[in-house]
Write a protein that holds these residues in place. Sequence first.
Motif, PDB file in Angstrom:
ATOM      1  N   ALA A 165      83.476  95.147  62.838  1.00  0.00           N
ATOM      2  CA  ALA A 165      83.335  96.508  62.316  1.00  0.00           C
ATOM      3  C   ALA A 165      82.665  96.516  60.949  1.00  0.00           C
ATOM      4  N   GLN A 166      82.826  95.419  60.214  1.00  0.00           N
ATOM      5  CA  GLN A 166      82.209  95.303  58.899  1.00  0.00           C
ATOM      6  C   GLN A 166      80.797  94.732  58.974  1.00  0.00           C
ATOM      7  N   GLY A 167      80.368  94.453  60.216  1.00  0.00           N
ATOM      8  CA  GLY A 167      79.023  93.922  60.408  1.00  0.00           C
ATOM      9  C   GLY A 167      78.878  92.464  60.059  1.00  0.00           C
ATOM     10  N   ILE A 173      91.110  99.867  62.712  1.00  0.00           N
ATOM     11  CA  ILE A 173      89.859  99.117  62.620  1.00  0.00           C
ATOM     12  C   ILE A 173      88.672 100.067  62.578  1.00  0.00           C
ATOM     13  N   SER A 174      88.733 101.124  63.377  1.00  0.00           N
ATOM     14  CA  SER A 174      87.645 102.091  63.435  1.00  0.00           C
ATOM     15  C   SER A 174      87.430 102.784  62.090  1.00  0.00           C
ATOM     16  N   SER A 175      88.485 102.882  61.287  1.00  0.00           N
ATOM     17  CA  SER A 175      88.347 103.548  59.976  1.00  0.00           C
ATOM     18  C   SER A 175      87.333 102.842  59.094  1.00  0.00           C
ATOM     19  N   LEU A 176      87.107 101.550  59.347  1.00  0.00           N
ATOM     20  CA  LEU A 176      86.130 100.800  58.561  1.00  0.00           C
ATOM     21  C   LEU A 176      84.712 101.305  58.787  1.00  0.00           C
ATOM     22  N   SER A 177      84.491 101.978  59.917  1.00  0.00           N
ATOM     23  CA  SER A 177      83.160 102.519  60.231  1.00  0.00           C
ATOM     24  C   SER A 177      83.108 104.030  60.047  1.00  0.00           C
ATOM     25  N   GLY A 178      84.099 104.566  59.378  1.00  0.00           N
ATOM     26  CA  GLY A 178      84.164 106.021  59.260  1.00  0.00           C
ATOM     27  C   GLY A 178      84.510 106.674  60.584  1.00  0.00           C
ATOM     28  N   TYR A 179      85.271 105.947  61.408  1.00  0.00           N
ATOM     29  CA  TYR A 179      85.734 106.413  62.724  1.00  0.00           C
ATOM     30  C   TYR A 179      84.576 106.681  63.687  1.00  0.00           C
ATOM     31  N   LYS A 180      83.484 105.940  63.523  1.00  0.00           N
ATOM     32  CA  LYS A 180      82.350 106.078  64.436  1.00  0.00           C
ATOM     33  C   LYS A 180      82.319 104.976  65.485  1.00  0.00           C
ATOM     34  N   LEU A 181      82.940 103.838  65.179  1.00  0.00           N
ATOM     35  CA  LEU A 181      82.913 102.677  66.065  1.00  0.00           C
ATOM     36  C   LEU A 181      84.187 102.605  66.904  1.00  0.00           C
ATOM     37  N   ASP A 182      84.026 102.336  68.193  1.00  0.00           N
ATOM     38  CA  ASP A 182      85.176 102.019  69.050  1.00  0.00           C
ATOM     39  C   ASP A 182      85.252 100.503  69.140  1.00  0.00           C
ATOM     40  N   PRO A 183      86.160  99.863  68.405  1.00  0.00           N
ATOM     41  CA  PRO A 183      86.152  98.401  68.328  1.00  0.00           C
ATOM     42  C   PRO A 183      86.548  97.755  69.661  1.00  0.00           C
ATOM     43  N   ILE A 231      89.112 106.961  76.971  1.00  0.00           N
ATOM     44  CA  ILE A 231      89.251 108.120  76.086  1.00  0.00           C
ATOM     45  C   ILE A 231      88.804 107.768  74.657  1.00  0.00           C
ATOM     46  N   ASP A 232      89.242 106.601  74.175  1.00  0.00           N
ATOM     47  CA  ASP A 232      88.831 106.175  72.838  1.00  0.00           C
ATOM     48  C   ASP A 232      87.316 106.062  72.733  1.00  0.00           C
ATOM     49  N   LYS A 233      86.699 105.547  73.789  1.00  0.00           N
ATOM     50  CA  LYS A 233      85.243 105.384  73.791  1.00  0.00           C
ATOM     51  C   LYS A 233      84.551 106.752  73.671  1.00  0.00           C
ATOM     52  N   VAL A 234      85.034 107.716  74.423  1.00  0.00           N
ATOM     53  CA  VAL A 234      84.463 109.063  74.366  1.00  0.00           C
ATOM     54  C   VAL A 234      84.663 109.667  72.978  1.00  0.00           C
ATOM     55  N   ALA A 235      85.871 109.530  72.432  1.00  0.00           N
ATOM     56  CA  ALA A 235      86.188 110.128  71.134  1.00  0.00           C
ATOM     57  C   ALA A 235      85.307 109.571  70.030  1.00  0.00           C
ATOM     58  N   ARG A 236      85.135 108.260  69.994  1.00  0.00           N
ATOM     59  CA  ARG A 236      84.322 107.661  68.932  1.00  0.00           C
ATOM     60  C   ARG A 236      82.846 108.013  69.102  1.00  0.00           C
ATOM     61  N   HIS A 237      82.408 108.097  70.346  1.00  0.00           N
ATOM     62  CA  HIS A 237      81.021 108.473  70.604  1.00  0.00           C
ATOM     63  C   HIS A 237      80.712 109.858  70.040  1.00  0.00           C
ATOM     64  N   ILE A 280     101.192 101.363  74.679  1.00  0.00           N
ATOM     65  CA  ILE A 280      99.736 101.413  74.553  1.00  0.00           C
ATOM     66  C   ILE A 280      99.334 102.167  73.286  1.00  0.00           C
ATOM     67  N   SER A 281     100.221 103.035  72.790  1.00  0.00           N
ATOM     68  CA  SER A 281      99.917 103.748  71.537  1.00  0.00           C
ATOM     69  C   SER A 281      99.767 102.776  70.371  1.00  0.00           C
ATOM     70  N   VAL A 282     100.467 101.652  70.398  1.00  0.00           N
ATOM     71  CA  VAL A 282     100.324 100.654  69.330  1.00  0.00           C
ATOM     72  C   VAL A 282      98.923 100.047  69.360  1.00  0.00           C
ATOM     73  N   TRP A 283      98.469  99.692  70.560  1.00  0.00           N
ATOM     74  CA  TRP A 283      97.120  99.133  70.709  1.00  0.00           C
ATOM     75  C   TRP A 283      96.067 100.142  70.247  1.00  0.00           C
ATOM     76  N   CYS A 284      96.230 101.391  70.639  1.00  0.00           N
ATOM     77  CA  CYS A 284      95.268 102.421  70.229  1.00  0.00           C
ATOM     78  C   CYS A 284      95.320 102.639  68.713  1.00  0.00           C
ATOM     79  N   ALA A 285      96.506 102.535  68.119  1.00  0.00           N
ATOM     80  CA  ALA A 285      96.625 102.702  66.665  1.00  0.00           C
ATOM     81  C   ALA A 285      95.945 101.555  65.932  1.00  0.00           C
ATOM     82  N   LEU A 286      96.059 100.335  66.453  1.00  0.00           N
ATOM     83  CA  LEU A 286      95.344  99.203  65.854  1.00  0.00           C
ATOM     84  C   LEU A 286      93.833  99.434  65.897  1.00  0.00           C
ATOM     85  N   LYS A 287      93.356  99.914  67.048  1.00  0.00           N
ATOM     86  CA  LYS A 287      91.929 100.228  67.154  1.00  0.00           C
ATOM     87  C   LYS A 287      91.533 101.331  66.178  1.00  0.00           C
ATOM     88  N   ASP A 288      92.424 102.290  65.995  1.00  0.00           N
ATOM     89  CA  ASP A 288      92.156 103.397  65.084  1.00  0.00           C
ATOM     90  C   ASP A 288      92.016 102.884  63.650  1.00  0.00           C
TER      91      ASP A 288
END
Length: 776
Positions: free
Chosen positions: A773-775, A745-755, A371-377, A735-743
């Motif tokens: 995420a910072q390249g 991290i994703s903010s560093l890419s403007g929520y475009k990257l699924d880390p 789901i996270d992969k689809v959302a970020r895509h 699992i919401s904690v894991w998804c929140a951590l990914k969220d």
Amino acid sequence: MRKLIEAGNRQHRQSAVHTSVKHESAARQVQGGANYIDDIVEPQGTLYAAVGLSQQAAGNIKDIDLSDVRASEGVVDVITIDDVPGHKDIGPVFAGDPLLAHHEIKFYGQPYFAVLATSVNLARQAALKGKITLEETSPTLTVDSALAKQSFVRPTHEFGQGNVEQQMADATHKASGTLSIGGQEHMYLEGQVSLAIPDEDDRMKIYTSSQHPSEVQKLVAEVLDVKLHRVMVDMRRMGGGFGGKETQAAQWACIAALLASRNHCAVKCRLPRQVDMHVTGKRHPFENRFEVGFDDTGRILATHMDINGNCGHSPDLSDAIVDRAMFHADNGYYLGASHIVGHRLKTNMVSHTAYRGFGGPQGMIMAEALIDKVARHLEVDPLTIRKRNLYGESTGTVTPYGMEVEHNLLPEIMTKLETDGHYWARRKAITAFNRNSPVIKKGLALTPVKFGISFTAKHLNQAGALVHIYTDGSIQVNHGGTEMGQGLHTKIGQIAANEFGLSVDMIEVTATRTDKVPNTSPTAASSGTDLNGKAVQNACITLTTRLAECFAASLGMADQANMVRFEHGNVILGEHSKPFAELVQAAYFERVSLSASGFYKTPKLHYNRDTGEGRPFFYFAYGASLSEVSIDTLTGEYTVDSVDILHDVGDSLNPAIDKGQIEGAFIQGMGWLTTEDLRWNEAGKLISENMATYKIPAIGDTPKHFDVQLFGRKNAEDSIYHSKAVGEPPFMLAISVWCALKDAISSLSGYKLDPQLDTPATPERVLNAVLAAQGQ
């Protein structure tokens, strides 16, 4: 009139349940008066066992030299596999688990002999003196190497529906991903321990910290080469189990029993923590892959998943565990056309085993990764994509294994938590915070849980009970479930009290014993109360029917026996009333049997493994959690700041106990996904072998805001008082904690990257994901 009386009867029969009765052992546990296996007074002459461990991961045994062991101070006896008079293999379902190493070493730390001595310390010292010569072979230590070798403990299984290839080809968007999912040490407070006491002739009494006394009985009997009725297993309480004592308590009971039989004395086998961690299985690590096709709205059209469980050296329960991972790879979502493949990989590691959730978490997290992969895509908020793909009329209601999802509460639960937790306002605030905060980034995630309740092995979905009424009106209950701190005996006592219309203090739930209720299933799969509660209720109904008939007959109203009510310590028929204890005394003089057995088997279950279709679960338990985290992008350190949970336990039998189970399960799940990092070295030796090198959550890891609410909807299925199981489902809320951590991290890419964030998401892994995420 009859309907009114029956309605009143139903109403009174809720007086002892659906209320927060305190845990039956709470005071004893706090005061130190609750007896565990190591607290049992040892018979005179008790001796102590220890095991010698291999220092290689794989090889054929050429020679075993135990001369120094036998010469060690205090040693009375030494055994190897050749000293076993009966079965040498104690595999619980399939062969592959020798009592002690047989011809070969299968994992680093495998016991290859046992020693008996006059004290615990002398036995453990002697166990260090064994010498083994191996023709070493190359060990298989990873999933990838096992796949390359096609090394499996059991055959691959697969199922699905629809034309995946066509739907995938037609999908507007496609994405794929991998996830490495770490295992988990059970870390029960009470380690593996058994006390064996030989009785007359070839009889044996076993006191063991086991979730499955009947299996211990069977395996001890087979090892000793005696009939099952010669072995009695007693289990009053465990200091935690979490699945680690479902199958893997049996080995130590068998070793103690064999030494006790040979030496005609009581024998205790208690593993020190470090040895325990080396020789017992963990939660299965998994290496999973997925591919998903979806449309412009994020609606899933096709899914393919490879579920790869690292099972260790033997099958143990891995067949069913990987099955459950496959069954839960959808979590609460309709996956479109689907194809799910499950591999059971054989490696030279300790045989991994049951753990809270039984494979379900390792499957369910894949749905959230997808789901996270689809959302970020699509650059859409993940909650929107989650809600859009929930099972329902607009998506679909049939799982990949052909089970209809009925009475689905997830849409309502998620919407309520979304509203009550102010998700969108917090999302807006967090996005603004992250935009202006250069170092600290916050993350937010709301994830669902849909967990199937029942053993996936159909025959295990049965339970028995034995209920005695004594002539003073007090009642003793015995059932096949085991108490490991989860409050099972408390709920069973409430059920019995409710059926008889008595207070809970009139009920005594005794130790689980194989000579009272035979052929019991393990206390696992969250089914302890569902199965045993129904069995106890069945026995109580038999007894209340007998008592009602006796009471009605004494009033000359035999034809109205079905109108008798039991409430508030009295038995009532119309205007007539008698104290329960007086009726019991009268029934005794009338020669009415005051003892009854009960039985229950779960209805509606079926699964055809050949077609991959069926109904493996009686019902689903649902829930949702909303977690907020903060991460330090310079170090990878993070905190879990806020957690809100709304969880479905049906009509709760005991709200306080259920909330405690939810809180504990969430924190344990959080540990699995964040801090509990199992590590083996290149030789296959476990190096996270103690509390200094393996970090479970501490009290300081508890979120500052931690709110748990029960959904409070009656189970639509005929479970005990329409409650629902609570042991395992809330584990996956973390699992919401894991998804929140990914969220975050994703903010560093403007929520475009699924880390890419494999689990456990330690600060090191979080930092690496931040750098990616910072390249950097």
